[in-house]
Structures are given as C-alpha cells and as structure tokens.
Design a protein around this motif. Structure first.
Motif, short mmCIF file in Angstrom:
data_model
loop_
_atom_site.label_atom_id
_atom_site.label_comp_id
_atom_site.label_asym_id
_atom_site.label_seq_id
_atom_site.Cartn_x
_atom_site.Cartn_y
_atom_site.Cartn_z
N UNK A 80 0.92 -1.36 -0.07
CA UNK A 80 -0.07 -0.04 -0.07
C UNK A 80 0.70 1.18 0.02
N UNK A 81 0.83 1.81 -0.91
CA UNK A 81 1.57 3.10 -1.36
C UNK A 81 0.60 4.36 -0.80
N UNK A 82 0.97 5.26 0.11
CA UNK A 82 0.36 6.13 0.72
C UNK A 82 1.14 7.62 0.63
N UNK A 83 0.60 8.44 0.05
CA UNK A 83 1.05 9.91 -0.20
C UNK A 83 0.18 11.20 0.27
N UNK A 84 0.83 12.19 0.49
CA UNK A 84 -0.03 13.13 0.94
C UNK A 84 -0.76 13.10 2.09
N UNK A 85 0.07 12.39 3.10
CA UNK A 85 -0.57 11.92 4.20
C UNK A 85 -1.29 12.97 5.24
N UNK A 86 -2.26 12.86 5.82
CA UNK A 86 -2.77 13.87 6.80
C UNK A 86 -3.01 13.22 8.06
N UNK A 87 -3.06 14.28 9.01
CA UNK A 87 -3.15 13.57 10.41
C UNK A 87 -4.31 12.58 10.62
N UNK A 88 -5.42 12.89 10.13
CA UNK A 88 -6.44 11.93 10.10
C UNK A 88 -6.12 10.60 9.25
N UNK A 89 -5.14 10.28 8.64
CA UNK A 89 -4.93 9.02 8.25
C UNK A 89 -4.16 8.25 9.67
N UNK A 90 -4.08 8.72 10.51
CA UNK A 90 -3.42 8.11 11.74
C UNK A 90 -4.42 6.98 12.22
N UNK A 91 -3.78 5.78 12.14
CA UNK A 91 -4.48 4.57 12.46
C UNK A 91 -3.60 3.36 12.50
N UNK A 92 -4.36 2.29 13.02
CA UNK A 92 -3.60 1.06 12.54
C UNK A 92 -4.21 0.26 11.20
#
Length: 123
Positions: A80-92
């Motif tokens: 899983x490639x994740x970009x432009x991460x935001x604080x709301x992406x914080x999770x397990x």
C-alpha cells in the motif's frame, strides 16, 4: 490458511509518504483476493483498497488518489503506497486475505488478518 505480517508503519509528517508491506505465507497458491483496512481510535475498521489475484483493484471513494494497492505474486507481498498523508490518516493499518475471485472492501469478506501496523501522521 494464510498468515499475514504487515510492516512499514511509522511516524511521518503531514504531506509525507509511506509504503506498507504485507507478507503472506501458508496456503497462498490458491487464488486470493487481498485488502487493506485501517482503524483509528474509537472508529470502525474501514476498507481502503482491495486487489484480486490478477491485480484488478477497487478503492474506497475517499481513498482514491492518495493510496495505491499492488501485489507481487511471485514474492507473496501486498503493498500500500500512501502519499500526501494527513493527520486523519493516523490509524492501525491491517492487511487481509481470503480465497476466491473479485475484490471486496467489506471486512466481513475476509477470514485472514495481519496483526496491524501503526501509522502516525503529525501536523
């Protein structure tokens, strides 16, 4: 049965990128579909993306554009490639798998789950 182990989580600043990996072992020669899910504190586990045995993909509408799912069948690894991460992406973040055709973003469609990897995005 399929055993799944995620890796690649960690802490990143907003706007940054991460690549998660999920190594599959066990009875992986059968056709499997796989998926990525995430669960933030006090929230339901939500589907991010799913991929079938021939790499057809499905994304949750809210995840399109910033997340990319892929798999290497020769190595039995899901990414899983994740970009432009935001604080709301914080999770397990969890990977999941099951036998069969197609894709699914529903958690009840999967019998096999990894232990999860924590992603923290700071502002």
């Amino acid at each position: 049965q399929v055993q799944l182990v995620e890796s690649g989580g960690g802490s990143v600043q907003a706007g940054g990128s991460l690549r998660l990996s999920c190594a599959a072992s066990g009875n992986t020669y059968k056709s499997t579909y796989m998926g990525w899910f995430r669960q933030a504190p006090e929230k339901e586990r939500e589907g991010i993306a799913s991929i079938d045995a021939v790499s057809r993909t499905q994304y949750a509408d809210s995840m399109k554009g910033r997340f990319t799912i892929s798999r290497d069948n020769a190595k039995n690894i899901l990414y899983l490639e994740m970009s432009s991460l935001k604080p709301e992406d914080t999770a397990i973040y969890y990977c999941a798998a099951d036998y069969g055709m197609g894709t699914s973003l529903g958690k009840n469609a999967y019998r096999y789950w990894g232990q999860g990897t924590q992603v923290n995005v700071s502002s």
